[in-house]
Enzyme design. Structure first.
Site, PDB file in Angstrom:
ATOM      1  N   TYR A 125      20.162 -10.356   0.423  1.00 28.62           N
ATOM      2  CA  TYR A 125      20.359 -10.437  -1.029  1.00 28.62           C
ATOM      3  C   TYR A 125      21.450 -11.439  -1.398  1.00 28.62           C
ATOM      4  CZ  TYR A 125      17.849  -5.976  -1.355  1.00 28.62           C
ATOM      5  OH  TYR A 125      16.907  -4.979  -1.284  1.00 28.62           O
ATOM      6  N   ASN A 186      15.891   6.019  -6.016  1.00 28.80           N
ATOM      7  CA  ASN A 186      15.932   4.725  -5.311  1.00 28.80           C
ATOM      8  C   ASN A 186      17.255   4.513  -4.574  1.00 28.80           C
ATOM      9  OD1 ASN A 186      13.361   3.800  -5.749  1.00 28.80           O
ATOM     10  ND2 ASN A 186      13.864   2.657  -7.599  1.00 28.80           N
ATOM     11  N   ALA A 251       2.994  15.229  -3.572  1.00 36.62           N
ATOM     12  CA  ALA A 251       4.237  15.399  -4.326  1.00 36.62           C
ATOM     13  C   ALA A 251       4.276  16.805  -4.913  1.00 36.62           C
ATOM     14  CB  ALA A 251       4.349  14.353  -5.430  1.00 36.62           C
ATOM     15  N   ASP A 282       7.550   2.732  -7.446  1.00 31.93           N
ATOM     16  CA  ASP A 282       7.575   2.257  -8.838  1.00 31.93           C
ATOM     17  C   ASP A 282       6.227   2.525  -9.502  1.00 31.93           C
ATOM     18  OD1 ASP A 282      10.049   1.230  -8.084  1.00 31.93           O
ATOM     19  OD2 ASP A 282       9.207  -0.754  -7.652  1.00 31.93           O
TER      20      ASP A 282
HETATM   21  N1  LIG Z   1       0.821   6.351   3.436  1.00 31.84           N
HETATM   22  C1  LIG Z   1       0.525   6.707   2.164  1.00 31.84           C
HETATM   23  N2  LIG Z   1      -0.718   7.120   1.850  1.00 31.84           N
HETATM   24  C2  LIG Z   1      -1.041   7.474   0.604  1.00 31.84           C
HETATM   25  N3  LIG Z   1      -0.166   7.474  -0.425  1.00 31.84           N
HETATM   26  C3  LIG Z   1       1.090   7.095  -0.165  1.00 31.84           C
HETATM   27  C4  LIG Z   1       1.527   6.688   1.121  1.00 31.84           C
HETATM   28  N4  LIG Z   1       2.814   6.340   1.065  1.00 31.84           N
HETATM   29  C5  LIG Z   1       3.180   6.508  -0.212  1.00 31.84           C
HETATM   30  N5  LIG Z   1       2.164   6.968  -0.964  1.00 31.84           N
HETATM   31  C6  LIG Z   1       2.144   7.216  -2.393  1.00 31.84           C
HETATM   32  O1  LIG Z   1       3.199   6.476  -2.968  1.00 31.84           O
HETATM   33  C7  LIG Z   1       4.115   7.353  -3.621  1.00 31.84           C
HETATM   34  C8  LIG Z   1       5.513   6.824  -3.516  1.00 31.84           C
HETATM   35  O2  LIG Z   1       5.835   6.778  -2.160  1.00 31.84           O
HETATM   36  P1  LIG Z   1       7.360   6.648  -1.714  1.00 31.84           P
HETATM   37  O3  LIG Z   1       7.342   6.562  -0.239  1.00 31.84           O
HETATM   38  O4  LIG Z   1       8.141   7.702  -2.363  1.00 31.84           O
HETATM   39  O5  LIG Z   1       7.692   5.230  -2.342  1.00 31.84           O
HETATM   40  P2  LIG Z   1       9.089   4.471  -2.422  1.00 31.84           P
HETATM   41  O6  LIG Z   1       9.683   4.594  -1.067  1.00 31.84           O
HETATM   42  O7  LIG Z   1       8.651   3.102  -2.818  1.00 31.84           O
HETATM   43  O8  LIG Z   1       9.885   5.148  -3.484  1.00 31.84           O
HETATM   44  C9  LIG Z   1       3.880   8.694  -2.960  1.00 31.84           C
HETATM   45  O9  LIG Z   1       4.278   9.733  -3.797  1.00 31.84           O
HETATM   46  C10 LIG Z   1       2.367   8.660  -2.761  1.00 31.84           C
HETATM   47  O10 LIG Z   1       1.712   8.874  -3.985  1.00 31.84           O
HETATM   48 MG   LIG Z   2      11.590   4.733  -4.552  1.00 29.30          MG
END
Ligand SMILES: Nc1ncnc2c1ncn2[C@@H]1O[C@H](COP(=O)(O)OP(=O)(O)O)[C@@H](O)[C@H]1O
Ligand SMILES: [Mg+2]
Length: 363
Positions: A125, A186, A251, A282
């Site tokens: 960054y 985040n 979730a 996001d």
């Molecule tokens: N491997 C996956 N398969 C299906 N859906 C996923 C997967 N990884 C993430 N998601 C979807 O993306 C959403 C956000 O994932 P997350 O890991 O919390 O994102 P970030 O790390 O960007 O905040 C999850 O709640 C789910 O809906």
């Molecule tokens: Mg996030």
């Protein structure tokens, strides 16, 4: 400092506030030291949410600061190109637009990732002293921030500078008549540097002042040593709605009822062919917020989050073409069995409801 343009007064569904940067993606995989050229894109959690919401028809405003430089022009033009109101973004002649570089680990599509073998994901960054780091609490006096149904912020902003932390503290202060204040944790350890030990407590305090909070189960463990959705709810009792994201599993949402008790709703995620994990959180927030603005039941709100995340996961960049509302509503209404047999790959959002339906019955 000047305002980009003087807009006609616009009422937004969502105001997203935070730093966006120009990002440089390597033209080929490997160590950052070996990459000879980069492709330009933009990155920023809050503007991603604004762009995704605008793409599905919600008037969205992004509030931030950028430099009076070409990168600032590019950010404004790109975010505005997604249909977002950028007229309240300030230009700072004294501070630059933040930029960052990342290696192929985060961007790789399946084939490249395997060829690369090591899945390196360096991110470098150049954002210290950026225009956005000069955001501060004076903003809470601006009507453009509150003239909306939802204000969406994230924990990234709290890490950028003392004035940014003061701004988030002011935004998350409970005040009468405020719009719904939405917060995505985040948690980015690397951004907090010398204040790393204070970050968990600061972020917890900010989250507790919000109405709707998004937290990854993994982030909650890393930031607060709190494990599992129920424990996250115990740590964050105030928000009316708490979303605990459990990655590919699904979730869990806690929703406070008028009698003070919580309803607890779990909705499984979708099976997707992941092109790049960047931006899924996001997109999930955008889907959940859209369904919230539409007044949909909690189970449907979570499914809309999963669908928008799936749209983001199946493209290489952060920003995907979201499914049309008709397709999204159709899929959200599927039985648990049909939802469970869906397998979404690249290009799925362009399909009509009927085509996706056929795939379900053929699986
Ligand atoms: N491997 C996956 N398969 C299906 N859906 C996923 C997967 N990884 C993430 N998601 C979807 O993306 C959403 C956000 O994932 P997350 O890991 O919390 O994102 P970030 O790390 O960007 O905040 C999850 O709640 C789910 O809906
Ligand atoms: Mg996030």
């Amino acid at each position: 400092m000047t305002t980009a343009t003087t807009p006609p007064h616009v009422t937004a569904d969502v105001v997203c506030l935070g730093e966006s940067m120009v990002t440089f993606l390597p033209a080929r995989p490997g160590r950052l030291a070996d990459v000879p050229s980069f492709d330009r894109a933009i990155g920023g959690a809050e503007s991603n949410v604004a762009c995704a919401l605008a793409a599905i028809g919600h008037p969205a405003r992004w509030i931030s600061r950028v430099g009076a430089d070409g990168f600032g022009d590019h950010l404004l033009e790109t975010v505005a190109g997604h249909g977002v109101d950028v007229s309240h973004v300030r230009r700072d002649p004294a501070r630059p637009t933040g930029i960052y570089f990342r290696t192929a680990g985060e961007r790789a599509t399946g084939a490249e990732a395997e060829a690369d073998g090591q899945q390196l994901a360096e991110v470098v960054y150049y954002r210290a002293g950026s225009a956005a780091s000069a955001l501060g609490p004076d903003l809470v006096a601006e009507r453009a921030l509150w003239d909306t149904r939802v204000v969406h912020v994230t924990g990234i902003t709290a890490a950028l500078s003392d004035s940014c932390l003061d701004l988030l503290t002011a935004i998350t202060e409970r005040r009468a008549g405020r719009p719904l204040v939405s917060f995505d944790l985040n948690y980015r350890v690397g951004l907090w540097k010398d204040r790393a030990d204070r970050a968990p407590g600061l972020l917890l305090g900010l989250a507790r002042g919000c109405d709707l909070v998004f937290v990854g189960e993994d982030e909650a463990a890393a930031a607060w040593d709190v494990h599992g959705p129920a424990a996250v709810r115990e740590a964050l009792p105030e928000p009316g709605v708490l979303v605990v994201k459990q990655g590919s599993e699904g979730a869990t949402v806690y929703e406070r009822q008028p009698d003070g008790t919580d309803t607890v709703t779990f909705a499984p995620a979708l099976t997707v062919d992941v092109a790049a994990p960047v931006g899924a959180g996001d997109a999930f927030a955008a889907g959940f917020l859209s369904a919230t603005l539409r007044g949909l039941p909690v189970f449907d709100r979570i499914r809309h989050g999963h669908l928008m995340a799936a749209a983001s996961l199946t493209v290489p960049g952060d920003l995907a073409t979201p499914p049309a509302r008709e397709l999204a509503d159709h899929l959200v209404a599927l039985t648990p069995e049909d939802w469970g047999t869906l397998r979404l790959g690249p290009g799925w959002t362009e399909s009509g409801a009927a085509e996706v339906r056929v795939e379900v019955s053929q699986t």
